[in-house]
Design an enzyme around this catalytic site. Structure first.
Site, PDB file in Angstrom:
ATOM      1  N   HIS A 229       0.847  -1.190   0.000  1.00 41.72           N
ATOM      2  CA  HIS A 229       0.000   0.000   0.000  1.00 41.72           C
ATOM      3  C   HIS A 229       0.880   1.237   0.000  1.00 41.72           C
ATOM      4  CE1 HIS A 229      -3.411   2.642   1.302  1.00 41.72           C
ATOM      5  NE2 HIS A 229      -4.028   1.837   0.457  1.00 41.72           N
ATOM      6  N   PHE A 230       1.233   1.659  -1.185  1.00 43.15           N
ATOM      7  CA  PHE A 230       2.122   2.792  -1.421  1.00 43.15           C
ATOM      8  C   PHE A 230       3.484   2.585  -0.754  1.00 43.15           C
ATOM      9  CE2 PHE A 230      -2.243   4.712  -0.996  1.00 43.15           C
ATOM     10  CZ  PHE A 230      -2.505   4.731  -2.350  1.00 43.15           C
TER      11      PHE A 230
END
Length: 147
Positions: free
Chosen positions: A53-54
């Site tokens: 996630h990022f």
């Protein structure tokens, strides 16, 4: 109003809800009353969701912040009913707002307040904060079902 408070050690949420690592998203309970509960989630760099996630700029997914609040609400309802044969499930989330990113190193403070209770379904107002800043807030409907 009876309150339990122990900020250093806290109450272990695993005594009240079935979630376990890696999906236990509340580390300890630091304050409870008959209708409120405050819990803590220490967001570490080692959380599995940060890998994808990022990864260059890791942010805790909003749905997991929502799940953290739901787990806190589950602990509160479990403490109210004192029935070990019940588990809490999310039936709805309304007016959820995400106002601030939650990143590695943050301590997420989870506050839930019981607004309505009919014996099996509760309406809960939830707020997740980092320091004094609101990261997320909204209303949850949580049901207790047979385990």
């Amino acid at each position: 109003m009876i309150a339990e408070r122990n900020e250093e050690k806290g109450i272990d949420p695993q005594n009240f809800i079935p979630q376990r690592f890696p999906f236990l998203l509340i580390d300890r309970i630091v304050n409870t009353t008959e209708k409120t509960l405050t819990g803590i989630k220490n967001v570490s760099h080692n959380e599995a969701f940060f890998v994808g996630h990022f990864p260059e700029q890791p942010v805790m997914p909003g749905v997991l912040i929502l799940e953290s609040l739901a787990q806190a609400a589950g602990v509160l309802l479990s403490k109210i009913t004192k029935d070990p044969n019940k588990v809490s499930v999310i039936q709805g989330a309304e007016r959820m707002r995400f106002r601030r990113p939650v990143v590695p190193g943050d301590q997420l403070i989870l506050e839930v307040e019981l607004v309505d209770w009919n014996g099996t379904v509760g309406k809960v107002k939830g707020t997740a904060k980092v320091s004094d800043q609101v990261a997320a807030s909204g209303d949850l409907t949580i049901a207790l079902e047979n385990a």
